[in-house]
Design a protein around this motif. Structure first.
Motif, PDB file in Angstrom:
ATOM      1  N   ASP A   1       0.847  -1.193   0.000  1.00  0.00           N
ATOM      2  CA  ASP A   1       0.000   0.000   0.000  1.00  0.00           C
ATOM      3  C   ASP A   1       0.880   1.240   0.000  1.00  0.00           C
ATOM      4  O   ASP A   1       2.031   1.198   0.436  1.00  0.00           O
ATOM      5  CB  ASP A   1      -0.909  -0.009   1.230  1.00  0.00           C
TER       6      ASP A   1
ATOM      7  N   HIS B   1      -0.112   8.522  -4.591  1.00  0.00           N
ATOM      8  CA  HIS B   1      -0.931   7.929  -5.663  1.00  0.00           C
ATOM      9  C   HIS B   1      -2.326   7.588  -5.159  1.00  0.00           C
ATOM     10  O   HIS B   1      -2.917   6.567  -5.521  1.00  0.00           O
ATOM     11  CB  HIS B   1      -0.240   6.706  -6.273  1.00  0.00           C
TER      12      HIS B   1
ATOM     13  N   ALA C   1      -3.176   4.095  -3.994  1.00  0.00           N
ATOM     14  CA  ALA C   1      -3.110   2.947  -4.901  1.00  0.00           C
ATOM     15  C   ALA C   1      -1.880   2.097  -4.560  1.00  0.00           C
ATOM     16  O   ALA C   1      -0.792   2.627  -4.334  1.00  0.00           O
ATOM     17  CB  ALA C   1      -3.038   3.404  -6.353  1.00  0.00           C
TER      18      ALA C   1
ATOM     19  N   SER D   1       1.233  -0.711  -5.132  1.00  0.00           N
ATOM     20  CA  SER D   1       2.194  -1.011  -6.187  1.00  0.00           C
ATOM     21  C   SER D   1       2.744  -2.409  -5.951  1.00  0.00           C
ATOM     22  O   SER D   1       2.744  -2.910  -4.831  1.00  0.00           O
ATOM     23  CB  SER D   1       3.322   0.021  -6.225  1.00  0.00           C
TER      24      SER D   1
ATOM     25  N   CYS E   1      -1.127  -7.947 -10.053  1.00  0.00           N
ATOM     26  CA  CYS E   1      -1.105  -6.515  -9.749  1.00  0.00           C
ATOM     27  C   CYS E   1      -2.361  -5.821 -10.279  1.00  0.00           C
ATOM     28  O   CYS E   1      -2.933  -4.959  -9.605  1.00  0.00           O
ATOM     29  CB  CYS E   1       0.154  -5.867 -10.320  1.00  0.00           C
TER      30      CYS E   1
ATOM     31  N   LYS F   1      -5.252  -6.431  -8.034  1.00  0.00           N
ATOM     32  CA  LYS F   1      -5.164  -5.673  -6.782  1.00  0.00           C
ATOM     33  C   LYS F   1      -5.175  -4.158  -7.019  1.00  0.00           C
ATOM     34  O   LYS F   1      -4.942  -3.385  -6.108  1.00  0.00           O
ATOM     35  CB  LYS F   1      -3.894  -6.053  -6.022  1.00  0.00           C
ATOM     36  N   ASN F   2      -5.436  -3.737  -8.265  1.00  0.00           N
ATOM     37  CA  ASN F   2      -5.519  -2.325  -8.646  1.00  0.00           C
ATOM     38  C   ASN F   2      -4.222  -1.556  -8.401  1.00  0.00           C
ATOM     39  O   ASN F   2      -4.247  -0.388  -8.009  1.00  0.00           O
ATOM     40  CB  ASN F   2      -6.689  -1.639  -7.931  1.00  0.00           C
ATOM     41  N   CYS F   3      -3.099  -2.200  -8.650  1.00  0.00           N
ATOM     42  CA  CYS F   3      -1.805  -1.529  -8.532  1.00  0.00           C
ATOM     43  C   CYS F   3      -1.664  -0.497  -9.644  1.00  0.00           C
ATOM     44  O   CYS F   3      -2.114  -0.716 -10.769  1.00  0.00           O
ATOM     45  CB  CYS F   3      -0.659  -2.536  -8.645  1.00  0.00           C
ATOM     46  N   TYR F   4      -1.014   0.600  -9.329  1.00  0.00           N
ATOM     47  CA  TYR F   4      -0.771   1.599 -10.364  1.00  0.00           C
ATOM     48  C   TYR F   4       0.509   1.297 -11.127  1.00  0.00           C
ATOM     49  O   TYR F   4       0.720   1.808 -12.232  1.00  0.00           O
ATOM     50  CB  TYR F   4      -0.758   3.015  -9.781  1.00  0.00           C
TER      51      TYR F   4
END
Length: 154
Positions: free
Chosen positions: A76, A80, A83, A85, A114, A117-120
């Motif tokens: 976490d 961002h 969001a 990573s 990723c 998990k909505n990683c940017y």
């Protein structure tokens, strides 16, 4: 790329019982003089990693043989807008199996994790002298992103 290998191999989270098949691969990374954690040390580290919410060891296997492995940490962030990573570490494909699409399949799997998990972003670092690894990552659309700094902790 070997289509049969890619179609038939399984990429999944590794369990404690998989450690004896995974550990020798890390000796092929060209660091630590080929040494790897002993069984007790690996088991202790594996259990510690499992206590993190999204820190996992993954493996690629075919016909009971471990062909590759990597670690993925999804963390976490306060920036961002919160969001997360993804950070990939310890990517390795068994000697003799490189160049068959296994590493690419593992990285696509990590990217999918990723995405889920909505990683940017998803990042990894690579020793500056590993030109072949850099070509591989660029072929997967990884780009040089900023600078990576490190310090030896004494």
């Amino acid at each position: 790329m070997d289509e049969r290998v890619i179609q038939e191999m399984e990429i999944r989270e590794a369990g404690a019982a998989d450690l004896p098949g995974v550990l020798p691969l890390f000796g092929q990374l060209g660091m630590d003089d080929g040494q790897v954690l002993d069984a007790d040390g690996a088991r202790t580290l594996f259990e510690k990693m499992r206590r993190y919410p999204d820190y996992r060891l993954y493996m690629a296997a075919l016909d009971g043989q471990v062909l590759g492995a990597f670690v993925l940490l999804i963390m976490d962030n306060f920036a961002h807008l919160g969001a997360p990573s993804g950070i990939v570490e310890d990517v390795v494909v068994r000697e003799g199996w490189r160049g068959k699409g296994i590493g690419a399949a593992m990285m696509r799997f990590a990217m999918a994790c990723c995405r889920e998990k909505n990683c940017y972003k998803m990042v990894l670092s690579s020793n500056r002298n590993r030109a072949e690894a850099h070509r591989f990552y660029r072929s997967l659309r990884f780009e040089t992103h900023g600078y990576s700094f490190g310090v030896e902790i004494e």
